[in-house]
Design an enzyme around this catalytic site. Structure first.
Site, short mmCIF file in Angstrom:
data_model
loop_
_atom_site.label_atom_id
_atom_site.label_comp_id
_atom_site.label_asym_id
_atom_site.label_seq_id
_atom_site.Cartn_x
_atom_site.Cartn_y
_atom_site.Cartn_z
CB THR A 1 1.67 -7.18 1.50
OG1 THR A 1 1.46 -7.10 2.71
CG2 THR A 1 0.46 -7.00 0.61
CB ILE A 2 3.31 -11.73 4.13
CG1 ILE A 2 3.60 -10.53 4.96
CG2 ILE A 2 4.64 -12.09 3.64
CD1 ILE A 2 4.25 -11.06 6.46
CG ASP A 3 0.38 -7.68 5.91
OD1 ASP A 3 1.13 -8.44 6.52
OD2 ASP A 3 0.65 -6.24 6.15
CD GLU B 1 -1.11 0.19 3.66
OE1 GLU B 1 -0.81 -0.22 4.73
OE2 GLU B 1 -1.75 1.32 3.52
O1 F6P Z 1 3.53 -5.16 5.61
C1 F6P Z 1 4.33 -6.32 5.75
C2 F6P Z 1 4.54 -6.33 7.13
O2 F6P Z 1 5.24 -7.58 7.12
C3 F6P Z 1 3.58 -6.46 8.10
O3 F6P Z 1 2.80 -7.64 8.41
C4 F6P Z 1 4.41 -5.88 9.46
O4 F6P Z 1 3.64 -5.29 10.39
C5 F6P Z 1 5.27 -4.99 9.06
O5 F6P Z 1 5.52 -5.57 7.55
C6 F6P Z 1 6.76 -5.02 9.54
O6 F6P Z 1 7.35 -4.29 9.06
P1 F6P Z 1 9.27 -4.32 9.40
O7 F6P Z 1 9.79 -5.40 8.77
O8 F6P Z 1 9.65 -2.94 8.73
O9 F6P Z 1 9.23 -4.18 10.83
#
Ligand code: F6P
Length: 341
Positions: A125-127, A103
């Site tokens: 995105t894994i989300d 996003e």
């Molecule tokens: O957006 C993908 C994601 O893995 C989310 O699920 C998680 O909140 C975030 O990234 C974690 O980000 P970072 O690796 O920058 O801590």
């Protein structure tokens, strides 16, 4: 054409498969040239490039991570950032950009596109929380990793008569928790979309123990209790204004122990869900996204994101794709609730 490629935001399995497909088809079918920008939007912002030809993409299909590197750099927040990107694209002779991201990365792509930059977006995105596409690649891999972890937690939880909590990623959307929790037979699944009632969670835990079976609680990192019912912690913000999450599982374990008297322990899966080799599903989806993205760039169809609709790969406007987050609808959560307790 000379086309720039970048990967931004949190990495996920399948990024390399997209890059490979873009370059393989772009060079062999269309005769285009490519340049890799390093570390998301930092690359075009600072003019940091790397060679990207067929040789550079050999052998990367099953490899996790991204050969281009990634970052959460937000050029819109940087004074003169957009103009710097435009100048650097012109200086490197880049006619168009393929931006692979979630996003935030695609939100920047949309704004650049509105300011005259030729961009095609690829959703990752894994989300799985991007509207406009039925699935993002990386999600299936993350769900499989989390499901395997839950399966393993079941056996050790039963040996020790413990409640085991599995904290998975999912900041605003509980898709990973929902799918892995369903696939792994969780006792209860907690997602950001529905604030949880800690009394009810403890009831589920106790009822599972009464059947001489140990409860596994799957919690998304962004899940939170109904306001005022339980204390939670907050963390620092990143460049896109997101709180760094992680910790709800631990808070939950303490509360469950306090309220039920049963031992409760937490496993935080964290970045394990984002690392390593993509599943076959994600490799195929990522490859098909890459093929469609280079077609769109070749056609001059900019300001678009490639998307999965049913079994077809289509192009949707970046504005539509980034308009809202795709969260878990109540009816999907209700399917999982049948198995709680
Ligand atoms: O957006 C993908 C994601 O893995 C989310 O699920 C998680 O909140 C975030 O990234 C974690 O980000 P970072 O690796 O920058 O801590």
């Amino acid at each position: 054409m000379r086309i720039g490629v970048l990967t931004g935001g949190g990495d996920c399995p399948g990024l390399n498969a997209v890059i490979r497909a873009v370059v393989r088809k772009g060079v062999s079918v269309y005769g285009h040239e490519f340049v890799g920008f390093r570390d998301g939007w930092r690359g075009p912002l600072e003019g940091d490039t790397m060679p990207l030809d067929i040789q550079a993409v050999r052998g990367i299909l099953p490899r996790g991570g991204t050969i281009l590197g990634s970052s959460r750099t937000n050029p819109i927040k940087i004074e003169g950032g957009v103009d710097r990107i435009k100048d650097n694209l012109a200086a490197t002779g880049v006619d168009a950009l393929i931006a692979i991201g979630g996003e935030d990365t695609l939100g920047v792509a949309r704004q650049l596109s509105e300011r005259g930059v030729n961009v095609v977006g690829v959703p990752k995105t894994i989300d799985n929380d991007l509207s406009g596409t039925d699935y993002t690649f990386g999600f299936d891999t993350a769900v499989n990793i989390a499901t395997e972890a839950i399966d393993r937690l079941h056996t050790t939880a039963e040996s020790h008569h413990r409640a085991l909590i599995c904290e998975v990623m999912g900041r605003h959307a509980g898709w990973i928790a929902l799918h892995a929790g369903l696939a792994g037979g969780a006792n209860v699944i907690l997602i950001p979309e529905k604030p949880f009632d800690i009394d009810l969670v403890c009831e589920y835990v106790e009822s599972r123990f009464r059947t001489r079976y140990s409860p596994i609680i799957v919690v998304a990192e962004g899940a939170h209790p109904i306001e005022g019912t339980m204390a939670v912690q907050t963390g620092e913000l990143d460049a896109f204004g997101h709180v760094r999450l992680g910790g709800i599982g631990e808070v939950l374990a303490k509360e469950i122990e306090k309220r039920t008297g049963k031992e409760a322990r937490t496993t935080v899966l964290g970045h394990i869900q984002r690392g390593g080799t993509p599943t076959a599903f994600d490799r195929v989806l990522a490859t098909r996204f890459g093929l469609q993205a280079i077609d769109a760039a070749h056609d001059g169809d900019f300001g678009k994101m490639v998307a999965l609709r049913g079994t077809d790969i289509v192009r949707v406007g970046l504005d539509e794709a980034t308009a809202e987050l795709k969260t878990v609808p109540p009816a999907r959560y209700a399917e999982a609730e049948v198995f709680f307790g």
